[in-house]
Design a protein around this motif. Structure first.
Motif, PDB file in Angstrom:
ATOM      1  N   ILE A  49       2.642  -5.183  -6.115  1.00  0.00           N
ATOM      2  CA  ILE A  49       3.646  -5.906  -5.430  1.00  0.00           C
ATOM      3  C   ILE A  49       4.030  -5.175  -4.155  1.00  0.00           C
ATOM      4  O   ILE A  49       3.484  -3.864  -4.135  1.00  0.00           O
ATOM      5  CB  ILE A  49       5.048  -6.390  -5.866  1.00  0.00           C
ATOM      6  CG1 ILE A  49       5.705  -4.921  -6.667  1.00  0.00           C
ATOM      7  CG2 ILE A  49       4.806  -7.250  -6.944  1.00  0.00           C
ATOM      8  CD1 ILE A  49       6.878  -5.242  -7.055  1.00  0.00           C
ATOM      9  N   PHE A  50       4.785  -5.461  -3.114  1.00  0.00           N
ATOM     10  CA  PHE A  50       4.941  -4.570  -1.867  1.00  0.00           C
ATOM     11  C   PHE A  50       3.568  -4.069  -1.347  1.00  0.00           C
ATOM     12  O   PHE A  50       3.386  -3.003  -0.753  1.00  0.00           O
ATOM     13  CB  PHE A  50       5.768  -3.272  -2.378  1.00  0.00           C
ATOM     14  CG  PHE A  50       6.985  -3.669  -2.752  1.00  0.00           C
ATOM     15  CD1 PHE A  50       7.978  -4.535  -2.099  1.00  0.00           C
ATOM     16  CD2 PHE A  50       7.438  -3.171  -4.127  1.00  0.00           C
ATOM     17  CE1 PHE A  50       9.259  -4.412  -2.689  1.00  0.00           C
ATOM     18  CE2 PHE A  50       8.764  -3.360  -4.597  1.00  0.00           C
ATOM     19  CZ  PHE A  50       9.566  -4.167  -4.018  1.00  0.00           C
ATOM     20  N   LEU A 185      11.398  -2.718   6.552  1.00  0.00           N
ATOM     21  CA  LEU A 185      12.301  -1.912   5.628  1.00  0.00           C
ATOM     22  C   LEU A 185      11.224  -1.171   4.871  1.00  0.00           C
ATOM     23  O   LEU A 185      11.757  -0.524   3.761  1.00  0.00           O
ATOM     24  CB  LEU A 185      13.319  -2.632   4.827  1.00  0.00           C
ATOM     25  CG  LEU A 185      14.338  -3.584   5.667  1.00  0.00           C
ATOM     26  CD1 LEU A 185      15.084  -4.265   4.356  1.00  0.00           C
ATOM     27  CD2 LEU A 185      15.127  -2.622   6.345  1.00  0.00           C
ATOM     28  N   GLY A 186      10.099  -0.998   5.131  1.00  0.00           N
ATOM     29  CA  GLY A 186       8.747  -0.543   4.418  1.00  0.00           C
ATOM     30  C   GLY A 186       9.181   1.192   4.274  1.00  0.00           C
ATOM     31  O   GLY A 186       8.638   1.818   3.433  1.00  0.00           O
ATOM     32  N   GLY A 187      10.066   1.687   5.233  1.00  0.00           N
ATOM     33  CA  GLY A 187      10.259   3.205   5.290  1.00  0.00           C
ATOM     34  C   GLY A 187      11.258   3.524   4.164  1.00  0.00           C
ATOM     35  O   GLY A 187      11.596   4.884   4.152  1.00  0.00           O
ATOM     36  N   ILE A 188      12.064   2.509   3.486  1.00  0.00           N
ATOM     37  CA  ILE A 188      12.944   2.878   2.507  1.00  0.00           C
ATOM     38  C   ILE A 188      12.979   2.112   1.432  1.00  0.00           C
ATOM     39  O   ILE A 188      13.518   2.337   0.254  1.00  0.00           O
ATOM     40  CB  ILE A 188      14.293   2.659   3.143  1.00  0.00           C
ATOM     41  CG1 ILE A 188      15.407   3.569   2.441  1.00  0.00           C
ATOM     42  CG2 ILE A 188      14.749   1.425   3.516  1.00  0.00           C
ATOM     43  CD1 ILE A 188      16.542   3.819   3.041  1.00  0.00           C
ATOM     44  N   GLY A 189      12.417   0.898   1.487  1.00  0.00           N
ATOM     45  CA  GLY A 189      12.409  -0.183   0.435  1.00  0.00           C
ATOM     46  C   GLY A 189      11.843   0.165  -0.814  1.00  0.00           C
ATOM     47  O   GLY A 189      12.298  -0.096  -2.004  1.00  0.00           O
ATOM     48  N   LYS A 190      10.435   0.658  -0.832  1.00  0.00           N
ATOM     49  CA  LYS A 190       9.696   0.945  -2.241  1.00  0.00           C
ATOM     50  C   LYS A 190      10.818   2.153  -2.981  1.00  0.00           C
ATOM     51  O   LYS A 190      10.878   2.155  -4.027  1.00  0.00           O
ATOM     52  CB  LYS A 190       8.494   1.565  -1.718  1.00  0.00           C
ATOM     53  CG  LYS A 190       7.290   0.689  -1.187  1.00  0.00           C
ATOM     54  CD  LYS A 190       6.178   1.175  -1.078  1.00  0.00           C
ATOM     55  CE  LYS A 190       5.319   0.298  -0.175  1.00  0.00           C
ATOM     56  NZ  LYS A 190       3.881   0.930   0.160  1.00  0.00           N
TER      57      LYS A 190
END
Length: 360
Positions: A49-50, A185-190
């Motif tokens: 995912i992601f 929000l990829g810079g913080i979402g994971k």
């Protein structure tokens, strides 16, 4: 024009994960899987995912399969909420309605966005969650990536601006003021997803586990099953030889790396990596190969590894030292020098003679 496309996914962290796997296998035999666990061995499961591969290993957990199934549902839910590219996601809808109307979002989406905006304010836009249009334009890490036309770059750069994100906590809505703005929000979402998984496992009483979200966020929960801390080897960020440049011991911590050899392409002899500077719209230019963050949570570590890289060596070192918490950082420069914050000076050991630990 000659163009070459090449990328590596999280070179440092993936090699770090490989080293962890080697250490863990030292606890005995082959690694068990969810489908075929081996007595005394970790139970593991792999997810996708992601847009990345997620690996989770649980040790000495009698309810491991139940926990892994629950995590599967957790990650799928977060993907539906936080993905920028998934057309059914909340974030995708927010972007589609930019300049038109506010969109109701979940508690998780609101938490991640508000933390992103906090960092944007704190860094005066050096970390900015509205860079999605630039990320799409450069498309680094995908076939066909190339240097954008100046007019296209200027157009997307003009749409970057965290101050134009309107959050209504009472209504749980998000509104982008200008048409064409794109939240990413990829810079913080994971990191947030990794924290949610770790929090669930701790609440369930799991004492020893490894949570790896695509290499971008790795959490070691507790210690190894025998009580020892994890001895982690870090590989040269631009090396495929499998050799480590140093080791560090971790216990109940997070480690996260951003580097220029994770995803990049080469055009006309110039390397363009994926870490964009929101001020210019182009890949950040400095003398760093990578930045590694050690922290007590993956959400902060994920964000820090990105914008501290953009800050560069001198400003980045000072920023981490001034945090007055247990966050630490390691900076590797292109001339193979390693700079660490004060808390790592006695714990990080260089093992590769090509690298020099700078004592300051």
């Amino acid at each position: 024009m000659q163009r070459a496309q090449k990328w590596r996914t999280r070179a440092v962290i993936l090699s770090l994960t490989a080293m962890l796997m080697t250490i863990l296998s030292g606890c005995g035999g082959n690694t068990g899987t969810k489908e075929n666990p081996t007595a005394g061995e970790p139970v593991s499961k792999q997810y996708y995912i992601f847009d990345t591969v997620v690996n989770i290993k649980l040790f000495d957990d009698p309810k491991a399969e139940e926990h892994l199934d629950h995590i599967d549902n957790m990650l799928k839910t977060l993907d539906i909420e936080l993905s920028r590219t998934l057309e059914t996601s909340q974030l995708y809808k927010v972007n589609q309605e930019a300049g038109k109307q506010a969109v109701e979002v979940s508690e998780d989406t609101m938490k991640v966005l508000e933390r992103s905006l906090d960092y944007a304010k704190e860094t005066d836009g050096l970390f900015d969650p509205t860079v999605g249009g630039l990320v799409d334009l450069w498309d680094i890490g995908h076939e066909g990536a190339h240097v954008p036309a100046p007019e296209d770059l200027q157009r997307e750069l003009s749409l970057v601006g965290y101050k134009d994100v309107v959050v209504d906590e009472a209504k749980s809505t998000v509104f982008l003021k200008r048409p064409g703005m794109v939240l990413d929000l990829g810079g913080i979402g994971k990191g947030y997803a990794a924290d949610e998984v770790a929090a669930y496992l701790r609440a369930e009483g799991v004492k020893s586990a490894l949570v790896d979200l695509g290499g971008s966020s790795i959490i070691v929960i507790g210690n190894k099953p025998n009580g020892d801390s994890w001895n982690v080897g870090l590989q040269d960020p631009d090396s495929s030889r499998g050799t480590t440049l140093g080791t560090i011991r971790l216990s109940d911590q997070v480690i996260d790396t951003s580097g220029i050899y994770e995803r990049y392409f080469i055009e006309d002899g110039v390397m363009y990596h994926h870490i964009l500077d929101p001020r210019t719209g182009v890949p950040s230019q400095n003398n760093l190969k990578s930045v590694t963050i050690l922290a007590d949570n993956a959400t902060d570590a994920d964000a820090l590894s990105t914008f501290v890289y953009v800050m560069g060596l001198t400003e980045g070192l000072k920023y981490i030292e001034d945090l007055n918490d247990e966050t630490e950082a390691m900076f590797i420069t292109k001339d193979n020098k390693i700079y660490v914050t004060s808390g790592l000076k006695d714990t990080f050991k260089v093992t590769d003679g090509q690298y020099t630990l700078v004592e300051e």
